[in-house]
Scaffold this active site. Sequence first.
Site, short mmCIF file in Angstrom:
data_model
loop_
_atom_site.label_atom_id
_atom_site.label_comp_id
_atom_site.label_asym_id
_atom_site.label_seq_id
_atom_site.Cartn_x
_atom_site.Cartn_y
_atom_site.Cartn_z
N CYS A 158 0.82 -1.21 0.00
CA CYS A 158 0.00 0.00 0.00
C CYS A 158 0.86 1.27 0.00
O CYS A 158 1.85 1.37 0.72
CB CYS A 158 -0.96 -0.02 1.18
N SER A 177 -2.06 0.70 12.78
CA SER A 177 -1.54 0.54 11.43
C SER A 177 -0.59 1.68 11.13
O SER A 177 -0.70 2.79 11.66
CB SER A 177 -2.71 0.58 10.43
#
Length: 550
Positions: free
Chosen positions: A191, A466
């Site tokens: 990502c 995260s």
Amino acid sequence: MRSDIVKKGSTRAAHRSLFYAMGYTPDDLKKPLVGVVNAFNEIIPGHFHLRDIADAVKLGVSAAGGTPVEFPAIGICDGIAMGHDGMKFPLPSRELVADSIEAMAVGHGFDGLVLIPNCDKIVPGMLMAAARLNIPAVVVSGGPMMAGRYNGKDISVSSMFEAAGLYEAGKISAEEMDSMENAACPGCGSCAGLFTANTMNCLTEALGMGLPGNGTVPAAQFGARRMLAKKAGETILALIAKDIKPRDIMTKKAFSNAIAVDMGVGGSSNTVLHLPAIAYEAGIELPLELFDAISAKTPYITKMSPGGSHHLQDLNEAGGIPAVMKELAKLGLIYTDAVTVTGTVAERISAAKITRDDVIKTVEEPYRKTGGIAILKGNLAPDGAVVKESAVAEDMLVFKGTARVFDSEDAAIEEILDKKINHGDVVVIRYEGPQGGPGMREMLNPTAVITGMGLKVALLTDGRFSGATRGACIGHIAPEAMAGGPIGLVREGDVISIDIPGRMLNVELSDGELAKRQAEWVKPEPKVTTGYLARYAKLVGSAKFGAVLK
């Protein structure tokens, strides 16, 4: 050669027969056997294309005079696992990755390994295996995803987690959210922002275990990634010939370099779990205090998503990790004599330069004079807590609020979506630590929804966040609630004081009141009682030491 144990001598005739059954030739068996550890699967966008990377690695190994032997490693997509019970498994899977590579490498006598990860726990898991096995190894990742484009702006998967909050707050329509989700992730790769996967791939370079470009050359640059993979295949043969092993590379100097780069670029707070775990396998201790000491003297010189608007393709264009290391070396923050898989750091960065000064700032004119991660302590976190300071708004660096207490992430999300969290609250999510979760779930769902809703609140947890998280989000609080830590003693309505510049995290209670509550505390029953997670919970240590199994 190490592999002689499975292929040389009269007592290995049966072993050779098994190799011949697969089409290996007698000449193949005279060459070094190189394990090509491929984490390909069809559930992680960062791993979907790794067959191509492995094919290129094998060409490089063969061209350099070795025999490549491919075998798999598992991987869990943190994004898809996020926000439900599946998120209990990614951190524990780090140990499965390391253990399975150890079993395969020792069981088959490989002379060296080329490790092909790309995403969150797979990268540190493979580095842990390399340090534990201590046979020649090199890492080559699959590369970062390109940022998506929406309404003329770069977006990524973190934009979509926050879009849920925007939608719940009535700030975007369902149609807009649908358009965004179709644009956010345009192709394969880890990502696009400086989240955990890309941070760890960049720090693999800084540690010296990956080639220059390992962390920043986009997956979409197919030719460049294949060239890097071929070079990795060639490099492992040179390492085998010279018997240069991971512990020759991953020294205390190398870990200091990695921490300095982490602070300079504002990497994921998860590195404070992963670097100590890798170091542990190499016989090196990385205390939390070292992270804070290096952060205090390291300028923050890139502002990457989620703390800024740049993505990994921008960092690559700007000169990548070699340019960052060369800039930090000006202040003596990099040990340039440290060894890498291709010579010393000094050799690696000699020709590096900053080619986009809007992406990489100089140490003379940084974004901030201190690094991206801060370690907090106080009566709420006697053993420490971690916050990504570079992603916290200025008006939230010092904050005092009323505790809203939840014994699970799920309970907190329900209250947030029901709009029962207000400005000025401090959301406390506990019993989500390594033992209590078990598995130390990431909290991107609640943090992203809070951000999207525009709420001015802090979030504390003995779980973790995260790398895509931004805001006043403080995790890894230790001791965790399940181990009797003070976070388990907080009650609804308590006042919590946060001072990130002062490195303090306290609940405004007297020592006497905390002692009284401690005496009344009863350890709850474990949330999981069967299977891998139950075993993991019994063996895992504190987040303070990297949540390693002992």
